[in-house]
Enzyme design. Structure first.
Site, PDB file in Angstrom:
ATOM      1  N   GLU A   1     -68.251 -32.462 -27.199  1.00 59.32           N
ATOM      2  CA  GLU A   1     -69.006 -32.128 -28.369  1.00 59.32           C
ATOM      3  C   GLU A   1     -68.659 -32.035 -29.580  1.00 59.32           C
ATOM      4  O   GLU A   1     -69.511 -33.085 -30.160  1.00 59.32           O
ATOM      5  CB  GLU A   1     -67.862 -31.188 -28.162  1.00 59.32           C
ATOM      6  CG  GLU A   1     -68.444 -29.625 -29.128  1.00 59.32           C
ATOM      7  CD  GLU A   1     -67.655 -28.109 -28.954  1.00 59.32           C
ATOM      8  OE1 GLU A   1     -66.885 -27.905 -30.313  1.00 59.32           O
ATOM      9  OE2 GLU A   1     -67.792 -27.225 -27.734  1.00 59.32           O
TER      10      GLU A   1
ATOM     11  N   VAL B   1     -73.702 -25.560 -37.771  1.00 61.05           N
ATOM     12  CA  VAL B   1     -73.392 -25.035 -35.913  1.00 61.05           C
ATOM     13  C   VAL B   1     -72.487 -24.192 -36.015  1.00 61.05           C
ATOM     14  O   VAL B   1     -71.671 -24.618 -35.445  1.00 61.05           O
ATOM     15  CB  VAL B   1     -74.415 -25.647 -34.921  1.00 61.05           C
ATOM     16  CG1 VAL B   1     -74.653 -24.930 -33.497  1.00 61.05           C
ATOM     17  CG2 VAL B   1     -75.072 -27.041 -35.285  1.00 61.05           C
ATOM     18  N   PRO B   2     -71.902 -23.365 -36.837  1.00 61.91           N
ATOM     19  CA  PRO B   2     -70.811 -22.478 -36.095  1.00 61.91           C
ATOM     20  C   PRO B   2     -70.811 -22.477 -35.355  1.00 61.91           C
ATOM     21  O   PRO B   2     -71.991 -21.667 -34.219  1.00 61.91           O
ATOM     22  CB  PRO B   2     -70.582 -21.178 -37.117  1.00 61.91           C
ATOM     23  CG  PRO B   2     -72.464 -21.722 -38.195  1.00 61.91           C
ATOM     24  CD  PRO B   2     -73.235 -22.476 -37.303  1.00 61.91           C
ATOM     25  N   HIS B   3     -69.705 -22.408 -34.797  1.00 63.03           N
ATOM     26  CA  HIS B   3     -69.780 -22.122 -32.860  1.00 63.03           C
ATOM     27  C   HIS B   3     -67.898 -21.617 -32.100  1.00 63.03           C
ATOM     28  O   HIS B   3     -67.426 -22.557 -33.056  1.00 63.03           O
ATOM     29  CB  HIS B   3     -70.120 -22.494 -32.125  1.00 63.03           C
ATOM     30  CG  HIS B   3     -69.554 -24.166 -32.323  1.00 63.03           C
ATOM     31  ND1 HIS B   3     -70.179 -25.211 -33.070  1.00 63.03           N
ATOM     32  CD2 HIS B   3     -69.126 -25.034 -31.017  1.00 63.03           C
ATOM     33  CE1 HIS B   3     -69.341 -26.457 -32.664  1.00 63.03           C
ATOM     34  NE2 HIS B   3     -68.973 -26.299 -31.477  1.00 63.03           N
ATOM     35  N   THR B   4     -67.651 -21.148 -31.414  1.00 67.41           N
ATOM     36  CA  THR B   4     -66.373 -21.481 -30.199  1.00 67.41           C
ATOM     37  C   THR B   4     -66.809 -21.236 -29.190  1.00 67.41           C
ATOM     38  O   THR B   4     -67.231 -20.704 -28.573  1.00 67.41           O
ATOM     39  CB  THR B   4     -65.310 -19.728 -30.798  1.00 67.41           C
ATOM     40  OG1 THR B   4     -64.502 -20.349 -29.745  1.00 67.41           O
ATOM     41  CG2 THR B   4     -66.412 -18.340 -30.727  1.00 67.41           C
TER      42      THR B   4
END
Length: 243
Positions: free
Chosen positions: A45, A149-152
C-alpha cells in the site's frame, strides 16, 4: 496472511513474470520464506502511494496490456479482469461526489466529509475521522498533482461492495503531498475487503499521473459526468489487455 506473487500480479494488473522481475531488480518490497516470496499488505500500500508503481515516464501497469503467462488459462485471466474491470466506477456509483466541502486543513476536510457521509455509510463520523487522521499520521495519503486518497484499512465496510466518495473542497489545501502541490480532489476510499482496497488504490494512483484525468478533475465534474469518464477509462484498460 500476506500476499503471494499471484495476488500482487492480479491487483496491479501485471503478469507474475513482471512481479518476479521487479523482485529481482529490487523494485518492490517483499520477503522470502522457504523459497517462496510474500508481500506485506501495508508495504505494498505504501509502495503504491509513494508512486513507485509509476515509472519515470509516467506509465503504469494500468495502461499496458497484461502479459499472459503460458501456464495460466486465458479463461481465468478473463474472469479476473471482469471482476475488477469497472471496480472504481461501481465504488463511486455506490458512493457520492461532493462539491465545495468546507475545510482549510486536512483535519477539517476529513471531519466535514465524514459528517456528510456517515449516515449513508452507516458509520460513526467521529470514530471514522479519528481512524482516517491516524492513518495520515503514519503516512500522508496525498498523491502527486493535487490528488489525495484518504483511507484506513483498520475499518473495512460491513458490506458486499466498496465505496468511494469524491470530494472537491472549496479551495485547494495543503495535504503534505510529495510534490508539495495543494490538493484539489480527494478520493475517500472505503473497501469491504483488503485486496479490493489495494486494487482501487492502485487505480486511483495511476489517475493521479494521467494528464487528461487531472484536467477533468480540476473542472469539478458532476457525479454523472465523473461516472461516465471513469467507466470509459476502465473500459479502455480492458481493451488494452485484449490487444
Amino acid at each position: 496472511m500476506d500476499l503471494k506473487i499471484k495476488d500482487v500480479a492480479d491487483l496491479l494488473n501485471v503478469s507474475e513474470t513482471t512481479i518476479r522481475r521487479w523482485i529481482l531488480d529490487g523494485k518492490i518490497p517483499t520477503y522470502r520464506i522457504n523459497q517462496h516470496y510474500y508481500f506485506s499488505r501495508s508495504e505494498i500500500e505504501n509502495w503504491v502511494i509513494s508512486h513507485k508503481l509509476i515509472t519515470t515516464n509516467g506509465s503504469s501497469p494500468f495502461t499496458q496490456p497484461k502479459e499472459v503467462e503460458i501456464s495460466q488459462p486465458s479463461s481465468k485471466l478473463n474472469k479476473t479482469g471482469g471482476n475488477k474491470q469497472f471496480s472504481l466506477f461501481r465504488a463511486i456509483h455506490k458512493g457520492d461526489v461532493l462539491h465545495c466541502v468546507a475545510g482549510k486543513t486536512k483535519d477539517e476536510i476529513i471531519r466535514n466529509t465524514m459528517k456528510k457521509v456517515a449516515k449513508q455509510l452507516h458509520i460513526d463520523a467521529e470514530v471514522m475521522t479519528d481512524l482516517l487522521l491516524d492513518r495520515e499520521k503514519l503516512m500522508p495519503t496525498a498523491l502527486n498533482n493535487g490528488i489525495a486518497v484518504p483511507h484506513t484499512r483498520d475499518s473495512l465496510l460491513d458490506a458486499h461492495h466498496d465505496v468511494v466518495i469524491v470530494v472537491f473542497p472549496e479551495t485547494p489545501l495543503d495535504y503534505h503531498a510529495l510534490d508539495n502541490k495543494a490538493v484539489h480532489t480527494l478520493f475517500f476510499l472505503f473497501a469491504c475487503e483488503d485486496k479490493r482496497h489495494l486494487h482501487l488504490l492502485a487505480k486511483i494512483a495511476h489517475l493521479s499521473h494521467h494528464g487528461h484525468s487531472l484536467d477533468f478533475f480540476s473542472s469539478r465534474p458532476s457525479k454523472e459526468s465523473l461516472l461516465s469518464y471513469i467507466k470509459e477509462w476502465e473500459s479502455s484498460i480492458s481493451h488494452a489487455k485484449d490487444r
